[in-house]
Write a protein that holds these residues in place. Structure first.
Motif, short mmCIF file in Angstrom:
data_model
loop_
_atom_site.label_atom_id
_atom_site.label_comp_id
_atom_site.label_asym_id
_atom_site.label_seq_id
_atom_site.Cartn_x
_atom_site.Cartn_y
_atom_site.Cartn_z
N GLN A 15 0.84 -1.21 0.00
CA GLN A 15 0.00 0.00 0.00
C GLN A 15 0.88 1.26 0.00
N VAL A 16 0.53 2.26 -0.79
CA VAL A 16 1.27 3.53 -0.76
C VAL A 16 0.49 4.52 0.11
N GLU A 17 1.18 5.04 1.14
CA GLU A 17 0.53 5.99 2.04
C GLU A 17 0.59 7.39 1.43
N LYS A 18 -0.46 8.17 1.65
CA LYS A 18 -0.47 9.55 1.15
C LYS A 18 0.53 10.40 1.94
N HIS A 34 -0.60 12.06 -4.78
CA HIS A 34 -0.43 12.82 -3.54
C HIS A 34 -1.04 14.22 -3.60
N GLU A 66 0.78 13.60 3.46
CA GLU A 66 -0.26 14.59 3.80
C GLU A 66 0.15 16.01 3.42
N SER A 83 7.54 6.58 -3.30
CA SER A 83 6.15 6.14 -3.51
C SER A 83 5.87 5.95 -4.99
N GLN A 100 10.32 10.94 -0.32
CA GLN A 100 9.10 10.14 -0.15
C GLN A 100 8.33 10.02 -1.46
#
Ligand code: CP
Ligand code: NVA
Length: 310
Positions: free
Chosen positions: A2-5, A308, A7, A31, A27
């Motif tokens: 899973q790719v995390e956003k 993003h 923020e 990603s 990052q």
């Protein structure tokens, strides 16, 4: 995986790499590499389902146009294509009015412009993120793809030296920002009068970038890990063709230049290539060329930006 956003990138414009912190750059790069892996493993994200990107082009494009369109599709959204012929911005209506219309319909705008100020004007009046698909000053999406290719090829950016040979243009200016954010040592070989933007250079050096301007292109390629070149005559500079061809004589990267690099050195080009000018066809198709990895990565690098920012 899973790719995390990220923020801090949410709803942000993507106009210059210099707007990013070193962490954000790292990052974003990682990603995008993960999004590429995920796609190849058959993972089909729908992060941008029901979202729309408007794409505005004042100039020609193969890679940027195709890959932004495909990136939106691969994230579950879609794009609409607007060209200067369609919208006549600045002629039929103001950039401000275009921005205030588009923001009512779409979730982001990617624009390729001549003047960088056009992008800034668009961003000033738009409540949705503006993405730079190349201006006369910068080409940040290109450098995200290029640095993905470097990281994938070398495993790490640590300790790399990259030599940019040619015009201190939009691609070169974005190289300065990428080097500053990554710690890559950048040598720029260009003739006097064709240096990159001095303000971008100064700002990058103030943030710790390690950059040398060199006048002997062959010396600049000695022991380097990557030779990178771009056209001598960028879009919009066609009237200056003869002067440029003269100034850059001796700057054509041929197979010979591969012997100057470090043993692990690679050749890079953002494309399109003007064979017989900045490089030969043999260089682009050489076994140590990663040019088509760069082109492939435009898709995944931009997926990262869209994922993003939108
Ligand atoms: N490298 C690049 O931006 O290609 P296009 O001009 O074809 O979009
Ligand atoms: N410097 C080139 C890049 C093309 C992708 C240009 O602006 O035409």
């Amino acid at each position: 995986m899973q790719v995390e956003k990220i923020e801090s990138l949410k709803s942000r414009d993507f106009i210059s790499l210099a707007d990013l912190s070193k962490d954000e750059f790292g990052q974003l790069l990682d990603s995008s590499i993960q999004l590429k892996r995920n796609w190849k493993e058959g993972i089909r994200p729908d992060a941008l389902k029901h979202k729309t990107l408007a794409m505005i082009f004042e100039k020609q494009s193969l890679r940027t146009r195709s890959t932004f369109d495909i990136a939106m599709y691969q994230l579950g959204g879609h794009s609409i294509l607007l060209s200067q012929n369609y919208i006549g911005w600045g002629v039929r209506e103001t950039i401000k009015d275009v921005a205030h219309n588009l923001e009512r319909w779409v979730d982001g705008v990617m624009a390729r412009t001549y003047g960088h100020s056009t992008l800034l004007e668009l961003a000033k009046h738009s409540s949705v993120p503006i993405i730079n698909g190349l201006s006369d000053l910068l080409h940040p999406c290109q450098l995200m793809a290029d640095y993905m290719a470097l990281k994938e090829h070398f495993g790490s950016l640590e300790g790399l030296t990259l030599t940019f040979v040619g015009d201190g243009n939009n691609v070169c200016n974005s190289h300065i920002n990428a080097a500053m954010l990554s710690g890559v040592h950048l040598r720029i070989a260009c003739p006097e009068g064709f240096d990159p933007n001095p303000e971008i250079m100064k700002a990058a050096r103030d943030r710790g970038a390690s950059i040398e301007i060199m006048r002997d292109p062959r010396e600049a390629c000695e022991g380097t890990d990557a030779i990178y070149t771009d056209v001598w005559i960028s879009m919009g500079q066609e009237e200056d063709t003869e002067r440029r061809k003269q100034a850059f004589s001796g700057y054509t990267i041929s197979s010979y230049w591969f012997t100057l690099m470090s043993a692990r050195g690679v050749f890079m080009h953002d494309l399109p290539a003007h064979y017989g000018e900045e490089c030969t066809e043999e260089a682009v198709y050489h076994e140590r060329s990663i040019v088509f990895e760069q082109a492939e990565n435009r898709l995944h690098a931009q997926k990262g930006v869209l994922f993003h920012c939108l």
